[in-house]
Design a protein around this motif. Structure first.
Motif, mmCIF file in Angstrom:
data_model
loop_
_atom_site.group_PDB
_atom_site.id
_atom_site.type_symbol
_atom_site.label_atom_id
_atom_site.label_comp_id
_atom_site.label_asym_id
_atom_site.label_seq_id
_atom_site.Cartn_x
_atom_site.Cartn_y
_atom_site.Cartn_z
ATOM 1 N N ILE A 1 9.832 -8.085 -27.771
ATOM 2 C CA ILE A 1 10.369 -7.327 -28.894
ATOM 3 C C ILE A 1 9.195 -6.710 -29.638
ATOM 4 O O ILE A 1 8.194 -7.380 -29.905
ATOM 5 N N ALA A 2 9.299 -5.422 -29.949
ATOM 6 C CA ALA A 2 8.185 -4.729 -30.607
ATOM 7 C C ALA A 2 8.704 -3.825 -31.716
ATOM 8 O O ALA A 2 9.805 -3.294 -31.629
ATOM 9 N N ARG A 3 7.900 -3.680 -32.764
ATOM 10 C CA ARG A 3 8.270 -2.761 -33.840
ATOM 11 C C ARG A 3 7.264 -1.614 -33.886
ATOM 12 O O ARG A 3 6.049 -1.840 -33.868
ATOM 13 N N ILE A 4 7.776 -0.400 -33.986
ATOM 14 C CA ILE A 4 6.889 0.769 -34.082
ATOM 15 C C ILE A 4 6.296 0.803 -35.492
ATOM 16 O O ILE A 4 7.025 0.831 -36.478
ATOM 17 N N VAL A 5 4.954 0.755 -35.566
ATOM 18 C CA VAL A 5 4.311 0.732 -36.888
ATOM 19 C C VAL A 5 3.540 2.014 -37.186
ATOM 20 O O VAL A 5 3.143 2.250 -38.327
ATOM 21 N N ALA A 6 3.310 2.831 -36.192
ATOM 22 C CA ALA A 6 2.645 4.116 -36.439
ATOM 23 C C ALA A 6 2.940 5.057 -35.294
ATOM 24 O O ALA A 6 3.299 4.628 -34.192
ATOM 25 N N GLN A 7 2.810 6.324 -35.596
ATOM 26 C CA GLN A 7 3.112 7.333 -34.596
ATOM 27 C C GLN A 7 2.031 8.389 -34.635
ATOM 28 O O GLN A 7 1.750 8.960 -35.678
ATOM 29 N N GLU A 8 1.390 8.590 -33.488
ATOM 30 C CA GLU A 8 0.453 9.688 -33.389
ATOM 31 C C GLU A 8 1.081 10.719 -32.475
ATOM 32 O O GLU A 8 2.175 10.526 -31.994
ATOM 33 N N ARG A 9 0.372 11.795 -32.232
ATOM 34 C CA ARG A 9 0.951 12.898 -31.486
ATOM 35 C C ARG A 9 1.714 12.450 -30.236
ATOM 36 O O ARG A 9 2.876 12.758 -30.069
ATOM 37 N N SER A 10 1.050 11.700 -29.355
ATOM 38 C CA SER A 10 1.708 11.360 -28.085
ATOM 39 C C SER A 10 1.763 9.856 -27.826
ATOM 40 O O SER A 10 2.109 9.428 -26.743
#
Ligand SMILES: Nc1nc2c(ncn2[C@@H]2O[C@H](COP(=O)(O)OP(=O)(O)O)[C@@H](O)[C@H]2O)c(=O)[nH]1
Ligand SMILES: [Mg+2]
Ligand SMILES: [Zn+2]
Length: 347
Positions: free
Chosen positions: A30-39
């Motif tokens: 199980i994982a949580r998205i904590v940041a988003q960069e371009r790709s």
């Protein structure tokens, strides 16, 4: 060494657990998205940080989302969200853009200087209400303001039940007032214009500099954009705080419900209007206009309500049109491709 967190510390709740099959619980991470960069997406699991390249096969996801990864670290699936922030994308592109998912509370941040603007606060409140997230209005730069109470009263007058907190973002003793919303496993998003002090709040609540801030030029109180990406930060109080880049062009789309909820006073008055489709302009028997004439409702508030309603209807229509165009374009491309491959086969 990176610190390790348990699932509840990352914001895991029964709502997500209920979505898993036994097989998924036993064999997937199980994982949580904590940041988003371009790709690339940056995710946190109980085993630490990991980056996940975005592929076309993945659904559109955003910071705050919960996902399942297989044993090799590949994306398996996205879990349902209990709340979602979206806006119409900036500029001429009309794609709806996801801002954040699975947020418990939103801090609607506004500063007590020339930036103070009730219309803008209402706009953010509509967005929060549409997303199904409890808003707290945070008025910053109280230390630079002669009479913070007069502003607090103006915001409170929008809605008696609204939480309004006044702070000096640079002062830890002052931002303590926000701790009740930042306890273990709770996710809070910061929304507000550039320069109001969102990153400063994040740093003060973190007890260290995790996000760059910018000094504003004193002459015009305009901030420059310093925060570039969205990222979720774990606070010493246990909460997770999401900073967002200043949203200069926060346009509402598909937000009728959120606006209605933000303007319950007008909605209630409107039920008393003579005509069910009353536009509250010059129609006879209009209760909304009567309330304005009697000094019970601000003309400003009606103007703000009508403007947001028109805006969201317009953007909604534009988005629907774009989707229809994309669909027919997709059909066209597929037919061209099919034709090509048919020709190849017959050769
Ligand atoms: N005096 C004072 N300055 C503040 C306060 N909050 C933010 N600032 C300053 O305002 C500027 C913009 O803050 P920043 O956190 O970068 O704004 P953001 O764009 O919303 O992230 C920085 O120079 C901060 O030091 C406050 O409560 N009081
Ligand atoms: Mg910032
Ligand atoms: Zn009316």
């Amino acid at each position: 060494m990176t610190h390790l967190y348990s699932l509840p510390q990352l914001g895991w709740q029964a709502f997500f657990q209920q979505q898993l099959t036994l097989e998924e619980w036993e064999h997937f991470n199980i994982a949580r998205i904590v940041a988003q960069e371009r790709s690339v997406l940056l995710v946190l699991t109980t085993k630490g940080k990991q980056s996940l390249p975005i592929t076309p096969a993945m659904p559109v996801m955003t910071v705050g989302d919960w996902i399942l990864l297989d044993s090799t670290g590949l994306f398996h699936r996205l879990l349902d969200r209990f709340s979602l922030f979206a806006r119409k994308a900036a500029g001429t592109k009309v794609a709806s853009q996801l801002i954040a998912a699975n947020i418990d509370t939103v801090f609607v941040v506004s500063s007590l200087n020339q930036d103070f603007n009730l219309n803008r606060i209402e706009r953010y409140l509509a967005l929060a209400n549409e997303a199904g997230v409890e808003p707290v209005v945070v008025l910053t730069k109280a230390d630079c303001c002669e009479n913070p109470q007069s502003y607090t009263q103006q915001v409170q007058a929008l809605d008696q039940l609204l939480m309004v907190v006044t702070v000096n973002s640079l002062d830890p003793d002052s931002v303590n007032k926000l701790e009740p919303w930042c306890c273990t496993g709770k996710t809070v998003a910061l929304l507000g214009s550039s320069g109001v002090g969102k990153s400063t709040l994040l740093n003060t609540l973190s007890g260290k500099t995790v996000q760059l801030t910018h000094s504003i030029r004193e002459d015009d109180d305009k901030g420059r954009h310093t925060t570039t990406g969205r990222s979720l930060h774990l606070l010493p109080t246990g909460g997770l705080l999401l900073d967002t880049p200043g949203m200069r062009e926060l346009q509402l789309a598909n937000c009728e419900h959120g606006i209605e909820e933000t303007f319950t006073d007008i909605r209630e008055l409107a039920t008393q209007c003579k005509f069910t489709d009353c536009q509250h302009q010059n129609e006879p028997g209009c209760s909304v206009r009567a309330a304005i004439n009697a000094g019970k409702l601000d003309e400003r508030r009606l103007t703000s309500y009508l403007k947001l309603m028109r805006e969201q209807a317009f953007n909604q229509a534009t988005l629907a049109e774009k989707r229809a165009r994309d669909r027919s374009l997709g059909r066209y491309y597929r037919s061209v491709l099919a034709e090509k491959s048919n020709k190849k086969k017959t050769k």
